[in-house]
Design an enzyme around this catalytic site. Structure first.
Site, PDB file in Angstrom:
ATOM      1  N   LYS A  13      56.777  31.698  47.940  1.00  0.00           N
ATOM      2  CA  LYS A  13      55.715  31.143  47.088  1.00  0.00           C
ATOM      3  C   LYS A  13      56.142  31.038  45.631  1.00  0.00           C
ATOM      4  CE  LYS A  13      52.384  34.140  47.757  1.00  0.00           C
ATOM      5  NZ  LYS A  13      53.143  35.159  48.518  1.00  0.00           N
ATOM      6  N   ARG A  88      43.753  37.413  48.162  1.00  0.00           N
ATOM      7  CA  ARG A  88      44.463  38.164  49.194  1.00  0.00           C
ATOM      8  C   ARG A  88      43.514  38.823  50.177  1.00  0.00           C
ATOM      9  NH1 ARG A  88      49.438  39.173  45.968  1.00  0.00           N
ATOM     10  NH2 ARG A  88      51.004  40.089  47.319  1.00  0.00           N
ATOM     11  N   ARG A 127      66.138  42.060  48.569  1.00  0.00           N
ATOM     12  CA  ARG A 127      65.915  40.984  47.601  1.00  0.00           C
ATOM     13  C   ARG A 127      66.061  41.510  46.164  1.00  0.00           C
ATOM     14  NH1 ARG A 127      60.022  38.001  47.209  1.00  0.00           N
ATOM     15  NH2 ARG A 127      59.287  39.938  46.286  1.00  0.00           N
ATOM     16  N   ARG A 165      53.563  46.536  52.835  1.00  0.00           N
ATOM     17  CA  ARG A 165      53.129  45.261  52.235  1.00  0.00           C
ATOM     18  C   ARG A 165      52.878  44.220  53.316  1.00  0.00           C
ATOM     19  NH1 ARG A 165      57.646  43.666  48.308  1.00  0.00           N
ATOM     20  NH2 ARG A 165      56.339  41.929  47.643  1.00  0.00           N
TER      21      ARG A 165
HETATM   22  P1  AMP Z   1      53.151  39.845  44.527  1.00  0.00           P
HETATM   23  O1  AMP Z   1      54.075  39.702  43.372  1.00  0.00           O
HETATM   24  O2  AMP Z   1      52.207  38.669  44.682  1.00  0.00           O
HETATM   25  O3  AMP Z   1      53.855  40.191  45.814  1.00  0.00           O
HETATM   26  O4  AMP Z   1      52.187  41.079  44.187  1.00  0.00           O
HETATM   27  C1  AMP Z   1      52.718  42.371  43.981  1.00  0.00           C
HETATM   28  C2  AMP Z   1      51.658  43.414  44.184  1.00  0.00           C
HETATM   29  O5  AMP Z   1      50.594  43.243  43.222  1.00  0.00           O
HETATM   30  C3  AMP Z   1      50.963  43.407  45.526  1.00  0.00           C
HETATM   31  O6  AMP Z   1      51.707  44.074  46.532  1.00  0.00           O
HETATM   32  C4  AMP Z   1      49.665  44.154  45.190  1.00  0.00           C
HETATM   33  O7  AMP Z   1      49.899  45.540  45.028  1.00  0.00           O
HETATM   34  C5  AMP Z   1      49.340  43.600  43.806  1.00  0.00           C
HETATM   35  N1  AMP Z   1      48.521  42.365  43.882  1.00  0.00           N
HETATM   36  C6  AMP Z   1      48.878  41.120  43.480  1.00  0.00           C
HETATM   37  N2  AMP Z   1      47.898  40.233  43.702  1.00  0.00           N
HETATM   38  C7  AMP Z   1      46.883  40.938  44.281  1.00  0.00           C
HETATM   39  C8  AMP Z   1      45.596  40.582  44.790  1.00  0.00           C
HETATM   40  N3  AMP Z   1      45.158  39.315  44.754  1.00  0.00           N
HETATM   41  N4  AMP Z   1      44.842  41.580  45.325  1.00  0.00           N
HETATM   42  C9  AMP Z   1      45.262  42.854  45.374  1.00  0.00           C
HETATM   43  N5  AMP Z   1      46.466  43.258  44.927  1.00  0.00           N
HETATM   44  C10 AMP Z   1      47.280  42.310  44.375  1.00  0.00           C
END
Ligand code: AMP
Length: 216
Positions: A13, A88, A127, A165
């Site tokens: 993404k 999410r 990664r 995750r």
């Molecule tokens: P990402 O970079 O999108 O993988 O997000 C990293 C981490 O941020 C996730 O594993 C969650 O801990 C937190 N996070 C990001 N977006 C959300 C969301 N919409 N709802 C809840 N936690 C979030």
């Protein structure tokens, strides 16, 4: 144009959002990047969020909805935006519907990057990421190709956080897709080809909608 990028962690993404941002000149709203910036800046929110991110869990819906509400109200989002990492959960998706209506906006397309779980686990463990621009790389690269920064491993890409995750994605985020399917807005794209090939398909999916709206 308002685009929603949907997919699991490691589905590509971020890479596609960067491409779309350059192509359309609209901001990339990545809630994970916003939380990492708060952690980096040592804010109250950052201190609260840090252990949650490190464990691969989700920050509460209320906090996330508040962050997105504030961000979408900023003037640079007026011409459009690319949403990545939100919603999410189903309650986040429902809150986003209300927020979009309030702001007089709607999504033009939901782009779903589909990658099988085994491939996601393989991609995430190992990664590396550029701390400056957040681009991700496989473990063979040592410096960012865009800005030369030495690459680091995200805390939540460490093996102990990767599986939680993916598990929380399967439990809480997969149902979000059904929320959007009914509207006929979802374009499903196989996220396993080359970056260039996937970018072509993502652009085609985004442009289909633009062409339809212009000719309507
Ligand atoms: P990402 O970079 O999108 O993988 O997000 C990293 C981490 O941020 C996730 O594993 C969650 O801990 C937190 N996070 C990001 N977006 C959300 C969301 N919409 N709802 C809840 N936690 C979030």
């Amino acid at each position: 144009m308002n685009l929603l990028l949907y997919g699991a962690p490691g589905s590509g993404k971020g890479t596609q959002a960067n491409m779309l941002r350059s192509h359309f000149g609209i901001p990339h709203i990545a809630t994970g990047d916003m939380l990492r910036a708060e952690i980096q800046a040592g804010t109250d929110l950052g201190r609260q969020a840090q252990p949650i991110l490190a464990a691969g869990k989700y920050v509460s819906d209320d906090i996330m909805i508040g962050i997105v509400r504030h961000r979408l109200g900023e003037p640079d989002c007026a011409p459009g935006f690319i949403m990545d990492g939100f919603p999410r959960t189903v309650p986040q998706a429902e809150a986003l519907d209300g927020l979009m209506t309030e702001l007089g906006k709607r999504f033009d397309r939901v782009i779903y990057l589909q990658v099988p779980v085994e491939e996601l686990l393989h991609r995430l463990s190992g990664r590396l990421v550029c701390p400056a621009c957040q681009r991700t790389y496989p473990p063979v690269t040592t410096a960012c190709e865009a800005d030369g920064s030495p690459l680091v491993q995200r805390e939540d890409d460490k093996p102990e956080a990767v599986r939680p995750r993916i598990e929380i994605y399967l439990e809480k985020t997969v149902p979000v897709l059904d929320h959007y399917r009914g509207g006929g807005l979802v374009s499903e794209i196989d996220g396993r080809g080359t970056i260039e090939d996937i970018s072509r398909q993502v652009l085609a999916a985004a442009n289909v909608r633009v062409v339809k709206r212009q000719t309507a």
